[in-house]
Every structure is written in C-alpha cells, then in structure tokens.
Design a protein around this motif. Structure first.
Motif, PDB file in Angstrom:
ATOM      1  N   HIS A   1      -2.762  -1.048  13.841  1.00  9.74           N
ATOM      2  CA  HIS A   1      -3.594   0.046  13.438  1.00  9.74           C
ATOM      3  C   HIS A   1      -2.791   1.019  12.306  1.00  9.74           C
ATOM      4  O   HIS A   1      -3.131   1.580  11.458  1.00  9.74           O
ATOM      5  CB  HIS A   1      -4.414   0.589  14.412  1.00  9.74           C
ATOM      6  CG  HIS A   1      -5.060   1.890  14.092  1.00  9.74           C
ATOM      7  ND1 HIS A   1      -6.051   2.073  13.317  1.00  9.74           N
ATOM      8  CD2 HIS A   1      -4.757   3.415  14.383  1.00  9.74           C
ATOM      9  CE1 HIS A   1      -6.389   3.264  13.009  1.00  9.74           C
ATOM     10  NE2 HIS A   1      -5.657   4.143  13.969  1.00  9.74           N
ATOM     11  N   LEU A   2      -1.908   1.287  13.233  1.00 11.76           N
ATOM     12  CA  LEU A   2      -0.821   2.282  12.526  1.00 11.76           C
ATOM     13  C   LEU A   2      -0.550   1.649  11.338  1.00 11.76           C
ATOM     14  O   LEU A   2      -0.188   2.415  10.075  1.00 11.76           O
ATOM     15  CB  LEU A   2       0.265   2.582  13.364  1.00 11.76           C
ATOM     16  CG  LEU A   2       0.102   3.642  14.415  1.00 11.76           C
ATOM     17  CD1 LEU A   2       1.317   3.881  15.347  1.00 11.76           C
ATOM     18  CD2 LEU A   2      -0.720   4.802  14.409  1.00 11.76           C
ATOM     19  N   GLY A   3       0.232   0.434  11.232  1.00 11.54           N
ATOM     20  CA  GLY A   3       0.496  -0.076   9.944  1.00 11.54           C
ATOM     21  C   GLY A   3      -0.557  -0.368   8.736  1.00 11.54           C
ATOM     22  O   GLY A   3      -0.189   0.078   7.632  1.00 11.54           O
ATOM     23  N   ARG A   4      -1.898  -0.818   9.269  1.00 11.50           N
ATOM     24  CA  ARG A   4      -2.823  -0.835   8.408  1.00 11.50           C
ATOM     25  C   ARG A   4      -3.084   0.548   7.651  1.00 11.50           C
ATOM     26  O   ARG A   4      -3.588   0.684   6.418  1.00 11.50           O
ATOM     27  CB  ARG A   4      -4.101  -1.482   9.106  1.00 11.50           C
ATOM     28  CG  ARG A   4      -3.845  -3.043   9.273  1.00 11.50           C
ATOM     29  CD  ARG A   4      -5.274  -3.527   9.731  1.00 11.50           C
ATOM     30  NE  ARG A   4      -5.620  -3.071  10.888  1.00 11.50           N
ATOM     31  CZ  ARG A   4      -5.756  -3.243  11.984  1.00 11.50           C
ATOM     32  NH1 ARG A   4      -4.929  -4.338  12.161  1.00 11.50           N
ATOM     33  NH2 ARG A   4      -6.215  -2.635  13.212  1.00 11.50           N
ATOM     34  N   ALA A   5      -3.338   1.597   8.458  1.00 12.70           N
ATOM     35  CA  ALA A   5      -3.681   2.871   7.980  1.00 12.70           C
ATOM     36  C   ALA A   5      -2.758   3.370   6.978  1.00 12.70           C
ATOM     37  O   ALA A   5      -3.183   3.894   6.064  1.00 12.70           O
ATOM     38  CB  ALA A   5      -3.684   3.854   9.145  1.00 12.70           C
ATOM     39  N   PHE A   6      -1.471   3.034   7.179  1.00  9.21           N
ATOM     40  CA  PHE A   6      -0.193   3.463   6.195  1.00  9.21           C
ATOM     41  C   PHE A   6      -0.269   2.725   5.050  1.00  9.21           C
ATOM     42  O   PHE A   6      -0.286   3.260   3.754  1.00  9.21           O
ATOM     43  CB  PHE A   6       0.910   3.454   6.864  1.00  9.21           C
ATOM     44  CG  PHE A   6       2.026   3.803   6.051  1.00  9.21           C
ATOM     45  CD1 PHE A   6       2.151   5.038   5.583  1.00  9.21           C
ATOM     46  CD2 PHE A   6       3.028   2.984   5.655  1.00  9.21           C
ATOM     47  CE1 PHE A   6       3.358   5.550   4.610  1.00  9.21           C
ATOM     48  CE2 PHE A   6       3.992   3.387   4.838  1.00  9.21           C
ATOM     49  CZ  PHE A   6       4.355   4.713   4.514  1.00  9.21           C
ATOM     50  N   ALA A   7      -0.538   1.416   5.285  1.00 10.20           N
ATOM     51  CA  ALA A   7      -0.595   0.525   4.050  1.00 10.20           C
ATOM     52  C   ALA A   7      -1.781   0.842   3.125  1.00 10.20           C
ATOM     53  O   ALA A   7      -1.716   0.760   1.924  1.00 10.20           O
ATOM     54  CB  ALA A   7      -0.655  -0.851   4.335  1.00 10.20           C
ATOM     55  N   ALA A   8      -2.770   1.373   3.908  1.00  6.14           N
ATOM     56  CA  ALA A   8      -4.101   1.581   2.827  1.00  6.14           C
ATOM     57  C   ALA A   8      -3.701   2.801   2.239  1.00  6.14           C
ATOM     58  O   ALA A   8      -4.332   2.779   1.112  1.00  6.14           O
ATOM     59  CB  ALA A   8      -5.185   1.636   3.856  1.00  6.14           C
ATOM     60  N   ARG A   9      -3.209   3.801   2.578  1.00  7.63           N
ATOM     61  CA  ARG A   9      -2.724   5.037   2.090  1.00  7.63           C
ATOM     62  C   ARG A   9      -1.901   4.648   0.784  1.00  7.63           C
ATOM     63  O   ARG A   9      -2.063   5.347  -0.257  1.00  7.63           O
ATOM     64  CB  ARG A   9      -2.414   6.103   3.292  1.00  7.63           C
ATOM     65  CG  ARG A   9      -1.797   7.197   2.499  1.00  7.63           C
ATOM     66  CD  ARG A   9      -3.014   8.250   1.668  1.00  7.63           C
ATOM     67  NE  ARG A   9      -2.513   9.155   1.027  1.00  7.63           N
ATOM     68  CZ  ARG A   9      -3.327   9.803   0.156  1.00  7.63           C
ATOM     69  NH1 ARG A   9      -4.494   9.520  -0.202  1.00  7.63           N
ATOM     70  NH2 ARG A   9      -3.000  11.046  -0.308  1.00  7.63           N
ATOM     71  N   VAL A  10      -0.684   3.691   1.192  1.00  2.00           N
ATOM     72  CA  VAL A  10       0.105   3.683  -0.004  1.00  2.00           C
ATOM     73  C   VAL A  10      -0.648   2.613  -0.953  1.00  2.00           C
ATOM     74  O   VAL A  10      -0.258   3.026  -2.241  1.00  2.00           O
ATOM     75  CB  VAL A  10       1.351   2.803   0.475  1.00  2.00           C
ATOM     76  CG1 VAL A  10       2.439   2.379  -0.628  1.00  2.00           C
ATOM     77  CG2 VAL A  10       2.033   3.806   1.520  1.00  2.00           C
ATOM     78  N   ALA A  11      -1.578   1.860  -0.861  1.00  3.18           N
ATOM     79  CA  ALA A  11      -2.107   1.138  -1.654  1.00  3.18           C
ATOM     80  C   ALA A  11      -3.204   2.111  -2.741  1.00  3.18           C
ATOM     81  O   ALA A  11      -3.192   1.747  -3.818  1.00  3.18           O
ATOM     82  CB  ALA A  11      -2.976  -0.102  -1.153  1.00  3.18           C
ATOM     83  N   LEU A  12      -3.810   3.026  -1.858  1.00  3.20           N
ATOM     84  CA  LEU A  12      -4.400   3.894  -2.395  1.00  3.20           C
ATOM     85  C   LEU A  12      -3.826   4.822  -3.558  1.00  3.20           C
ATOM     86  O   LEU A  12      -4.294   5.201  -4.694  1.00  3.20           O
ATOM     87  CB  LEU A  12      -5.438   4.902  -1.565  1.00  3.20           C
ATOM     88  CG  LEU A  12      -6.223   6.038  -2.068  1.00  3.20           C
ATOM     89  CD1 LEU A  12      -7.410   5.009  -2.870  1.00  3.20           C
ATOM     90  CD2 LEU A  12      -6.839   6.891  -0.992  1.00  3.20           C
ATOM     91  N   ILE A  13      -2.637   5.200  -3.176  1.00  2.00           N
ATOM     92  CA  ILE A  13      -1.771   6.260  -4.223  1.00  2.00           C
ATOM     93  C   ILE A  13      -1.487   5.046  -5.448  1.00  2.00           C
ATOM     94  O   ILE A  13      -1.482   5.517  -6.491  1.00  2.00           O
ATOM     95  CB  ILE A  13      -0.549   6.354  -3.197  1.00  2.00           C
ATOM     96  CG1 ILE A  13      -0.864   7.441  -2.118  1.00  2.00           C
ATOM     97  CG2 ILE A  13       0.448   6.981  -4.088  1.00  2.00           C
ATOM     98  CD1 ILE A  13       0.315   8.016  -1.391  1.00  2.00           C
ATOM     99  N   ALA A  14      -0.903   4.031  -4.922  1.00  6.21           N
ATOM    100  CA  ALA A  14      -0.496   3.218  -6.076  1.00  6.21           C
ATOM    101  C   ALA A  14      -1.711   2.871  -7.258  1.00  6.21           C
ATOM    102  O   ALA A  14      -1.510   2.612  -8.333  1.00  6.21           O
ATOM    103  CB  ALA A  14      -0.046   1.760  -5.469  1.00  6.21           C
TER     104      ALA A  14
END
Length: 203
Positions: free
Chosen positions: A70-83
């Motif tokens: 869950h922590l990894g998915r939340a961070f990856a989703a935020r990074v993808a949104l930024i990109a």
C-alpha cells in the motif's frame, strides 16, 4: 523418556508433560499450569484455538505485506501523477513523499542520460506501524513454536491444519502478465506469483 510431573495447584490431577511424541488429552497442559485440560470439551476448544491462532499468524503476515505494498502503490501513484503533469520529479520529490503518507523521498540518477529515480523512505509513524505488525507476528510465531514443542500429536496436527487454512484464506495467488508492449510476457508482482520466503517458525 516421559517426564510427567505435578504442576497443577491443589490436590487435583497433575499435568502430563512429555518430551517425546504423545497423544495426551485429559490432564495435558500447555504453556502454564493454568492451561490444564480437564475435559474432552476443553481439549476440543484448545484444538480449535490453535487452528485459529495459526490462521491469525498467516493473516498478520499477509497484512504486513499488504501494508508495505500500500505504501509503495501510494508513492508510485504520486510520482506517476507528477511525471504525467510534466513536473520535475526531483524538484517535487518531497511533495510525493508527503502525499503518500508523510514518508521521505530522495532522487537519484542526475547524470546526463541516466534514468531519474525517486526513492521513498517510510515516515516514523509508518515504520512504527510496520514494526508493530512485525512484533505481533513474531510473538504469535513463537507461541506456535512453543505449543509444537509439547510434542502433542493432536496439537501438531491442528498447527498444520491452521497453516493450510491460513495459506488458503489469506494468501491467494494472483499473477499479472503483460500481454503487449516492450515488456510483453513479463510477470508483475513476483511475491503474488508465489516467489516468496518459506514460512518459518519465527515469522
């Protein structure tokens, strides 16, 4: 050699404790003299409790993995949104960390042509939750190990039944395979595909 000795308070029957394989039911004791089996109903309740204890252990192992994912998915989703928004991931790494629950983000790969990476580090609260889940899992695993060390055949069978039910209910295998693009045929989520550490006595 059996070592039967009286460990029950009062004039009642003594606990039956053996360092060899046994099939004790009535007057068997586990962990302390207060866990003294005095009837078949009490022994049946003990067996059911041992099964549920092992199922709970497997559920906690799954909970720990799910929380990390869950922590990894939340961070990856935020990074993808930024990109996707065209924002510099390195400049906004701290924002990605805070958006995923207060963790810390660090960037890498600043050399020309090198891929940009963002590393997430859990916040103290997130790490505390992870540590608590691990500690409870570790404690339950030791209790199961101590119960097995009484060499009671019925209890060991119940431990195995609990492990079977726990794996069946709490660790259902799912696999995702990429069917198109450059990564076609690549299996995603290796742990869900069954590549994981074997179950051991102490979590």
């Amino acid at each position: 050699m059996d070592h039967d000795h009286g460990s029950s308070p009062g004039p009642g029957p003594a606990c039956k404790i053996s360092m060899l394989w046994n099939w004790y039911t009535i007057d068997a004791c586990f962990l302390s003299s207060s866990w003294h089996i005095t009837s078949r109903g009490a022994f049946a309740a003990t067996c059911i409790g041992v099964v549920l204890l092992v199922v709970a252990l497997e559920a906690l192992r799954r909970l720990g993995r799910e929380y990390d994912e869950h922590l990894g998915r939340a961070f990856a989703a935020r990074v993808a949104l930024i990109a996707d928004g065209g924002v510099d991931a390195g400049r906004d790494a701290a924002g990605a960390g805070s958006a995923s629950g207060g963790g810390e983000a660090r960037t890498g790969g600043s050399e020309a042509g090198a891929p940009r990476t963002v590393t997430f580090r859990a916040s103290p609260l997130q790490q505390l939750v992870r540590a608590l889940i691990h500690a409870v899992t570790f404690g339950l695993a030791y209790i199961v190990m101590l119960l097995a060390m009484y060499y009671n055949g019925y209890v060991i069978i119940c431990i195995l039944i609990g492990a079977l039910l726990g794996k069946f209910l709490c660790d259902w295998m799912t696999t995702t395979v990429v069917v198109g693009g450059a990564e076609r045929g690549v299996v995603k989520n290796a742990n869900a595909a069954g590549i994981e550490e074997p179950t051991v006595c102490c979590g």
